[in-house]
Design a protein around this motif. Structure first.
Motif, PDB file in Angstrom:
ATOM      1  N   TYR A 173      -6.752   9.242   6.150  1.00 26.84           N
ATOM      2  CA  TYR A 173      -5.987   8.052   6.516  1.00 26.84           C
ATOM      3  C   TYR A 173      -6.155   7.653   7.980  1.00 26.84           C
ATOM      4  O   TYR A 173      -6.175   8.483   8.879  1.00 26.84           O
ATOM      5  CB  TYR A 173      -4.506   8.282   6.242  1.00 26.84           C
ATOM      6  N   ASP A 175      -4.980   3.600  10.110  1.00 26.26           N
ATOM      7  CA  ASP A 175      -4.515   2.229   9.866  1.00 26.26           C
ATOM      8  C   ASP A 175      -5.653   1.293   9.486  1.00 26.26           C
ATOM      9  O   ASP A 175      -5.403   0.167   9.033  1.00 26.26           O
ATOM     10  CB  ASP A 175      -3.821   1.676  11.112  1.00 26.26           C
ATOM     11  N   TYR A 185      -1.285   6.822   1.180  1.00 24.87           N
ATOM     12  CA  TYR A 185      -0.764   7.629   2.284  1.00 24.87           C
ATOM     13  C   TYR A 185       0.633   7.184   2.694  1.00 24.87           C
ATOM     14  O   TYR A 185       1.542   8.003   2.881  1.00 24.87           O
ATOM     15  CB  TYR A 185      -1.714   7.543   3.482  1.00 24.87           C
ATOM     16  N   ARG A 186       0.805   5.883   2.825  1.00 25.52           N
ATOM     17  CA  ARG A 186       2.092   5.383   3.314  1.00 25.52           C
ATOM     18  C   ARG A 186       3.203   5.575   2.280  1.00 25.52           C
ATOM     19  O   ARG A 186       4.335   5.925   2.634  1.00 25.52           O
ATOM     20  CB  ARG A 186       1.960   3.926   3.727  1.00 25.52           C
ATOM     21  N   HIS A 189       4.272   9.170   2.303  1.00 28.65           N
ATOM     22  CA  HIS A 189       5.041   9.569   3.472  1.00 28.65           C
ATOM     23  C   HIS A 189       6.206   8.614   3.774  1.00 28.65           C
ATOM     24  O   HIS A 189       6.736   8.602   4.893  1.00 28.65           O
ATOM     25  CB  HIS A 189       4.117   9.660   4.694  1.00 28.65           C
ATOM     26  N   ASN A 190       6.582   7.807   2.792  1.00 31.87           N
ATOM     27  CA  ASN A 190       7.730   6.896   2.929  1.00 31.87           C
ATOM     28  C   ASN A 190       7.604   5.971   4.135  1.00 31.87           C
ATOM     29  O   ASN A 190       8.560   5.758   4.893  1.00 31.87           O
ATOM     30  CB  ASN A 190       9.034   7.700   3.010  1.00 31.87           C
ATOM     31  N   MET A 191       6.412   5.423   4.290  1.00 32.47           N
ATOM     32  CA  MET A 191       6.130   4.480   5.368  1.00 32.47           C
ATOM     33  C   MET A 191       5.967   3.077   4.783  1.00 32.47           C
ATOM     34  O   MET A 191       5.453   2.917   3.674  1.00 32.47           O
ATOM     35  CB  MET A 191       4.846   4.885   6.099  1.00 32.47           C
ATOM     36  N   PRO A 192       6.369   2.035   5.499  1.00 36.21           N
ATOM     37  CA  PRO A 192       6.230   0.663   4.983  1.00 36.21           C
ATOM     38  C   PRO A 192       4.783   0.197   4.978  1.00 36.21           C
ATOM     39  O   PRO A 192       3.962   0.677   5.754  1.00 36.21           O
ATOM     40  CB  PRO A 192       7.054  -0.162   5.968  1.00 36.21           C
ATOM     41  N   TYR A 193       4.477  -0.722   4.079  1.00 34.21           N
ATOM     42  CA  TYR A 193       3.172  -1.386   4.091  1.00 34.21           C
ATOM     43  C   TYR A 193       3.303  -2.765   3.461  1.00 34.21           C
ATOM     44  O   TYR A 193       4.321  -3.088   2.835  1.00 34.21           O
ATOM     45  CB  TYR A 193       2.083  -0.555   3.413  1.00 34.21           C
ATOM     46  N   LEU A 253      10.245  -0.370   0.536  1.00 34.34           N
ATOM     47  CA  LEU A 253       9.583  -0.401   1.843  1.00 34.34           C
ATOM     48  C   LEU A 253       8.387  -1.352   1.880  1.00 34.34           C
ATOM     49  O   LEU A 253       7.693  -1.436   2.885  1.00 34.34           O
ATOM     50  CB  LEU A 253       9.126   1.008   2.240  1.00 34.34           C
ATOM     51  N   TYR A 301      -2.501  16.743   3.297  1.00 36.14           N
ATOM     52  CA  TYR A 301      -1.402  16.471   4.219  1.00 36.14           C
ATOM     53  C   TYR A 301      -0.137  17.236   3.895  1.00 36.14           C
ATOM     54  O   TYR A 301       0.877  17.076   4.581  1.00 36.14           O
ATOM     55  CB  TYR A 301      -1.108  14.970   4.239  1.00 36.14           C
TER      56      TYR A 301
END
Length: 303
Positions: A173, A175, A185-186, A189-193, A253, A301
């Protein structure tokens, strides 16, 4: 065959090296970091002295040129590196080809089809005026023009491949990576996209792509251009939905937008030539490939 793979530590390059070696070829790797492989060269292809010193010591039958900066936004944020690696670097490869006589397989991109909205056959760019919409796309089209010039002036023997949204295990990963890599990936890992709902892709599972690439040297046709990509055209939201469903997560998210600025909206591939000459087959669907990618990421990861 004695083969050099530039960019041989990358997502596609590393698996290509492995497959070519498994088929009995003597395969050398060129890339930027230090590495302990006994057939490895540390080299920046934009530096001609570094590159030529390798060809002075080794006679290669084929060179797979994957060494390049990748990605639409990478081309904006790091444009100096994109143009040095992609334009100057490829010109250096071509100069060595003209001098040392190896056959070249050069990696272009589906991004060269720019604002074209119909089915993308390899000869479209010879027939219609197409606008590449970002620096990365422009740099890859420049590469193709550089190669065509060398063929006309120096009778060099080159095959160009245009990859369509290759994804899968082995893509680490950042950006700037592929859209499926970013989604997996996001979400993991509970990341916004952001999901662009009016964009469609022919995403290609990496194993299907690699098998076709290794077959080029068995049926090398100098001057040919090949689209290598999946038969399965999908909406970008569909890919995101598969990711979320497999991970058991909601879309809370996710930001949904219709279009991304200066990015190709629909990549509908004509891959008949790759099927005919390279034995390309779409064997792994999006429903299968995304879970395999997520499972690999979980291992890497520890997510």
């Amino acid at each position: 065959m004695k083969i050099l793979v530039t960019g041989g530590l990358g997502t596609v390059g590393s698996l290509l090296v492995k497959k070519l070696r498994a088929k009995g070829h003597e395969v050398y790797i060129l890339d930027l970091p230090h590495n302990n492989d006994p057939k490895y060269f540390r080299c920046d292809i934009s530096m001609y002295r570094q590159l030529e010193s390798i060809f002075q010591r080794h006679n290669f039958d084929y060179v797979y040129n994957l060494a390049a900066e990748f990605g639409r936004w990478n081309g904006e944020d790091f444009y100096e590196k994109v143009w040095l690696s992609n334009a100057v670097g490829t010109k250096n490869i071509i100069r060595c080809q003209e001098k040392y006589g190896f056959r070249l397989i050069h990696f272009s991109s589906s991004e060269v089809y720019g604002d074209y909205t119909k089915k993308m056959s390899e000869d479209v760019l010879n027939k219609e005026v197409i606008h590449q919409m970002n620096d990365y796309a422009m740099s890859k089209w420049v590469n193709e023009l550089q190669i065509k010039t060398s063929i006309q002036l120096n009778k060099t023997e080159t095959v160009i491949v245009r990859l369509f949204n290759t994804y899968g295990p082995g893509e680490y990963y950042s950006d700037y990576r592929s859209v499926i890599c970013i989604f997996c990936y996001r979400a993991l890992h509970n990341m916004p996209y952001t999901v662009y709902t009016n964009h469609f892709r022919s995403s290609t599972y990496i194993d299907d792509c690699i098998e076709a690439l290794t077959n080029i040297i068995k049926n090398f046709k100098a001057g040919e251009v090949y689209n290598i990509g999946s038969d399965e055209l999908h909406n970008i939201k569909e890919a995101s939905d598969i990711v979320l469903k497999y991970l058991g997560k909601s879309d809370s998210l996710i930001t949904y937008k219709e279009n991304e600025t200066l990015t190709t909206k629909i990549k509908k591939i004509d891959n008949d030539k790759a099927k005919r000459d390279l034995g390309y087959k779409s064997t792994v669907s999006l429903l299968e490939g995304i879970p395999l990618t997520i499972d690999w990421m979980k291992g890497v990861y520890k997510g």
